[in-house]
Scaffold this active site. Structure first.
Site, PDB file in Angstrom:
ATOM      1  N   LYS A   1     -32.465  -1.067   5.955  1.00 13.88           N
ATOM      2  CA  LYS A   1     -31.472  -2.611   5.590  1.00 13.88           C
ATOM      3  C   LYS A   1     -31.066  -3.095   7.147  1.00 13.88           C
ATOM      4  O   LYS A   1     -30.690  -2.353   7.803  1.00 13.88           O
ATOM      5  CB  LYS A   1     -30.397  -2.412   4.833  1.00 13.88           C
ATOM      6  CG  LYS A   1     -29.537  -3.385   4.033  1.00 13.88           C
ATOM      7  CD  LYS A   1     -30.499  -3.856   2.753  1.00 13.88           C
ATOM      8  CE  LYS A   1     -29.734  -4.951   2.045  1.00 13.88           C
ATOM      9  NZ  LYS A   1     -30.317  -5.293   0.768  1.00 13.88           N
TER      10      LYS A   1
ATOM     11  N   GLY B   1     -19.496 -12.848 -10.090  1.00 13.36           N
ATOM     12  CA  GLY B   1     -20.332 -13.451  -9.201  1.00 13.36           C
ATOM     13  C   GLY B   1     -21.431 -14.333  -9.554  1.00 13.36           C
ATOM     14  O   GLY B   1     -22.324 -13.715 -10.350  1.00 13.36           O
TER      15      GLY B   1
ATOM     16  N   GLY C   1     -23.842 -16.216  -7.690  1.00  8.63           N
ATOM     17  CA  GLY C   1     -24.628 -16.472  -6.792  1.00  8.63           C
ATOM     18  C   GLY C   1     -26.020 -16.597  -7.289  1.00  8.63           C
ATOM     19  O   GLY C   1     -26.497 -17.046  -8.448  1.00  8.63           O
TER      20      GLY C   1
ATOM     21  N   VAL D   1     -28.527 -14.548  -7.868  1.00  8.56           N
ATOM     22  CA  VAL D   1     -28.706 -13.559  -8.867  1.00  8.56           C
ATOM     23  C   VAL D   1     -27.818 -13.753 -10.108  1.00  8.56           C
ATOM     24  O   VAL D   1     -28.379 -13.995 -11.183  1.00  8.56           O
ATOM     25  CB  VAL D   1     -28.878 -12.106  -8.579  1.00  8.56           C
ATOM     26  CG1 VAL D   1     -29.040 -11.219  -9.521  1.00  8.56           C
ATOM     27  CG2 VAL D   1     -29.482 -11.809  -7.278  1.00  8.56           C
TER      28      VAL D   1
ATOM     29  N   TYR E   1     -26.167 -16.361 -11.194  1.00  6.58           N
ATOM     30  CA  TYR E   1     -26.465 -17.626 -11.782  1.00  6.58           C
ATOM     31  C   TYR E   1     -27.681 -17.467 -12.639  1.00  6.58           C
ATOM     32  O   TYR E   1     -27.602 -18.013 -13.767  1.00  6.58           O
ATOM     33  CB  TYR E   1     -26.333 -18.747 -11.142  1.00  6.58           C
ATOM     34  CG  TYR E   1     -26.167 -20.139 -11.923  1.00  6.58           C
ATOM     35  CD1 TYR E   1     -24.914 -20.547 -12.268  1.00  6.58           C
ATOM     36  CD2 TYR E   1     -27.336 -20.727 -12.375  1.00  6.58           C
ATOM     37  CE1 TYR E   1     -24.750 -21.489 -12.952  1.00  6.58           C
ATOM     38  CE2 TYR E   1     -26.992 -21.914 -13.166  1.00  6.58           C
ATOM     39  CZ  TYR E   1     -25.616 -22.270 -13.426  1.00  6.58           C
ATOM     40  OH  TYR E   1     -25.600 -23.368 -14.216  1.00  6.58           O
TER      41      TYR E   1
HETATM   42  P1  NAI Z   1     -25.114 -14.452  -3.473  1.00 16.74           P
HETATM   43  O1  NAI Z   1     -24.418 -14.319  -1.904  1.00 16.74           O
HETATM   44  O2  NAI Z   1     -26.048 -15.573  -3.561  1.00 16.74           O
HETATM   45  O3  NAI Z   1     -23.886 -14.416  -4.514  1.00 16.74           O
HETATM   46  C1  NAI Z   1     -22.886 -13.628  -4.598  1.00 16.74           C
HETATM   47  C2  NAI Z   1     -21.604 -14.587  -5.281  1.00 16.74           C
HETATM   48  O4  NAI Z   1     -20.590 -13.633  -5.532  1.00 16.74           O
HETATM   49  C3  NAI Z   1     -21.354 -15.736  -4.658  1.00 16.74           C
HETATM   50  O5  NAI Z   1     -21.194 -16.776  -5.590  1.00 16.74           O
HETATM   51  C4  NAI Z   1     -19.816 -15.512  -4.305  1.00 16.74           C
HETATM   52  O6  NAI Z   1     -18.766 -16.636  -4.086  1.00 16.74           O
HETATM   53  C5  NAI Z   1     -19.361 -14.621  -5.263  1.00 16.74           C
HETATM   54  N1  NAI Z   1     -18.265 -13.680  -4.984  1.00 16.74           N
HETATM   55  C6  NAI Z   1     -17.950 -13.244  -3.837  1.00 16.74           C
HETATM   56  N2  NAI Z   1     -16.773 -12.392  -3.822  1.00 16.74           N
HETATM   57  C7  NAI Z   1     -16.358 -12.270  -5.239  1.00 16.74           C
HETATM   58  C8  NAI Z   1     -15.335 -11.855  -5.928  1.00 16.74           C
HETATM   59  N3  NAI Z   1     -14.483 -11.231  -5.345  1.00 16.74           N
HETATM   60  N4  NAI Z   1     -15.246 -12.155  -7.134  1.00 16.74           N
HETATM   61  C9  NAI Z   1     -16.187 -13.154  -8.061  1.00 16.74           C
HETATM   62  N5  NAI Z   1     -17.379 -13.436  -7.215  1.00 16.74           N
HETATM   63  C10 NAI Z   1     -17.556 -13.235  -5.896  1.00 16.74           C
HETATM   64  O7  NAI Z   1     -25.694 -12.868  -3.382  1.00 16.74           O
HETATM   65  P2  NAI Z   1     -26.906 -12.383  -4.288  1.00 16.74           P
HETATM   66  O8  NAI Z   1     -28.222 -12.461  -3.728  1.00 16.74           O
HETATM   67  O9  NAI Z   1     -26.835 -13.380  -5.647  1.00 16.74           O
HETATM   68  O10 NAI Z   1     -26.696 -10.931  -4.634  1.00 16.74           O
HETATM   69  C11 NAI Z   1     -25.426 -10.374  -5.493  1.00 16.74           C
HETATM   70  C12 NAI Z   1     -25.574  -9.030  -5.427  1.00 16.74           C
HETATM   71  O11 NAI Z   1     -26.757  -8.333  -5.716  1.00 16.74           O
HETATM   72  C13 NAI Z   1     -25.116  -8.557  -4.016  1.00 16.74           C
HETATM   73  O12 NAI Z   1     -24.432  -7.152  -4.228  1.00 16.74           O
HETATM   74  C14 NAI Z   1     -26.686  -8.244  -3.500  1.00 16.74           C
HETATM   75  O13 NAI Z   1     -26.717  -7.264  -2.448  1.00 16.74           O
HETATM   76  C15 NAI Z   1     -27.240  -7.536  -4.651  1.00 16.74           C
HETATM   77  N6  NAI Z   1     -28.642  -7.674  -4.744  1.00 16.74           N
HETATM   78  C16 NAI Z   1     -29.139  -8.980  -4.505  1.00 16.74           C
HETATM   79  C17 NAI Z   1     -30.588  -8.943  -4.662  1.00 16.74           C
HETATM   80  C18 NAI Z   1     -31.449 -10.399  -4.512  1.00 16.74           C
HETATM   81  O14 NAI Z   1     -32.615 -10.406  -4.949  1.00 16.74           O
HETATM   82  N7  NAI Z   1     -30.628 -11.295  -4.188  1.00 16.74           N
HETATM   83  C19 NAI Z   1     -31.399  -7.956  -4.836  1.00 16.74           C
HETATM   84  C20 NAI Z   1     -30.788  -6.591  -5.137  1.00 16.74           C
HETATM   85  C21 NAI Z   1     -29.375  -6.560  -5.158  1.00 16.74           C
END
Ligand code: NAI
Length: 369
Positions: free
Chosen positions: A90, A190, A192, A194, A196
């Site tokens: 990573k 969250g 984001g 994933v 949404y």
């Molecule tokens: P992202 O950055 O698109 O979404 C994260 C969301 O969480 C954002 O909307 C943000 O505003 C929100 N957020 C931040 N702090 C918060 C809090 N205290 N309370 C509520 N919401 C909060 O990230 P993504 O890509 O959606 O990933 C989400 C999680 O899944 C991360 O931990 C990531 O490492 C994990 N993950 C993601 C993968 C992917 O394909 N994108 C694959 C495997 C794991």
């Protein structure tokens, strides 16, 4: 000043698994662009270390290092459990403040990836996009999550959401006796990339959604388009629901949040959800079934990993993601029978696959050779 890099071989081991230290950790800083990154390679026994690149603010380099180490070990487990011929690694990019030229930072990061000559392959993670991967691609071929010839944009997130949804249905079958999520209340932390997409799957299936995000535009959109109920970020873990889906941060399951949880099943995308392994036992003590993050959130790496191997067609990817449910069922059944936590069982299973891969590889060669 030119780019500076320092390399530490065999330096850091998780105290719970001292026999499995990281193979290599690289610190790179590039003064002209302000780029600073940590690339952690945990294990390459199964193949090149494949894992995304996180681009965010960190209070200091130590915090970035800690994040990179935990995430890269998690990728070893995730890739092994998913049966992918990749090791775990990573990268974390420390967001410069200010950042005059994002593309220059990403290009310098691409040079750092290139210096590892394919031992590490990067892709999207929190804070990076498909467009960022295209910028990195200008400096190195060792990058995934790019648009493909069939016009798909390369973003792994929808596939991660698909895998979490499939695992959640398996979890519901185990915990509630019915895999259907229609009428179930799911709390999503969250919204984001994933979170949404997961919310969309759940809304389509007829689940009731309760959501929280620090970004109000995201919760407003979910309320408007998916009829979700919005609660504060401090409340989401404790709302009245059937299933809790952490899709934002790590360490959300801890000694403070666990006593207040009302869900009977936890299944979400966020990496490193358990603050400590003792929190896995706390959840069992409360009768809550936790599906380990690195088991359920593998859909994205399955998609980009298979694409890297030239097998990224939808049928192959869907079949591989469907197998997440089979693994989730196996872990839950064994956990019930053995009294061990699902997290410990999945961890042990993945570590066995790390050690046993040579035999698996031999079989692959026989099959395809
Ligand atoms: P992202 O950055 O698109 O979404 C994260 C969301 O969480 C954002 O909307 C943000 O505003 C929100 N957020 C931040 N702090 C918060 C809090 N205290 N309370 C509520 N919401 C909060 O990230 P993504 O890509 O959606 O990933 C989400 C999680 O899944 C991360 O931990 C990531 O490492 C994990 N993950 C993601 C993968 C992917 O394909 N994108 C694959 C495997 C794991």
């Amino acid at each position: 000043m030119p780019t500076q890099a320092s390399v530490i071989d065999h330096p850091f081991a998780n105290p719970e698994h001292p026999q499995s230290p990281h193979e290599r950790v690289l610190f790179v800083s590039d003064e002209p662009s302000g780029m600073q990154c940590v690339i952690a390679i945990h294990d390459t026994a199964r193949g090149p270390a494949y894992g995304g690149c996180r681009f965010t603010r960190y209070p200091d380099v130590q915090a970035a290092l800690t994040d990179a180490l935990r995430l890269s070990e998690g990728m070893s487990l995730k890739n092994a459990l998913a049966g992918l011929p990749f090791g775990g690694g990573k990268a974390v990019l420390i967001q410069p403040d200010p950042m005059p030229d994002r593309e220059a930072v990403l290009r310098a990061f691409g040079d750092a990836v290139e210096s590892l000559a394919g031992r590490y392959i990067t892709a999207e993670d929190v804070g990076t996009s498909v467009a960022d991967m295209q910028t990195i691609r200008s400096r190195t071929a060792h990058v995934g999550g790019l648009p493909d010839d069939d016009g798909r944009d390369g973003d792994p997130s929808p596939y991660t959401a698909m895998g979490v949804h499939i695992a959640m249905r398996a979890g519901a079958a185990h915990v509630f006796g019915n895999e259907s999520l229609a009428g179930r209340t799911v709390a999503i932390q969250g919204l984001g990339s994933v979170g949404y997409s997961l919310a969309e799957h759940l809304a389509r299936e007829g689940a009731r959604l309760v959501v929280a995000d620090v970004d109000a535009t995201r919760t407003e959109r979910a309320a408007r388009l998916l009829d979700a109920e919005v609660v504060g970020v401090g409340q989401i873990a404790a709302v009245d629901c059937d299933i809790f889906a952490p899709c934002a941060l790590g360490a959300v399951l801890n000694e403070r949040t666990i006593p207040a949880l009302r869900a009977r099943l936890i299944c979400g995308a966020a990496n490193n959800q358990l603050a400590t392994s003792a929190d896995g036992e706390r959840l069992v003590g409360r009768g809550i079934t936790y599906l380990p993050d690195f088991l359920v959130n593998a859909g994205g790496i399955i998609r980009v990993g298979l694409a890297h191997l030239g097998r990224g067609d939808e049928v192959t990817v869907q079949t591989a993601i469907d197998e997440i449910a089979t693994r989730a069922q196996a872990v839950m059944t064994l956990a019930d029978r053995s009294g061990q936590t699902p997290a410990r069982l999945a961890d042990a299973w993945a570590r066995r696959r790390l050690r046993e891969f040579d035999a698996e590889l031999d079989r692959e060669v026989v099959v395809h050779g």
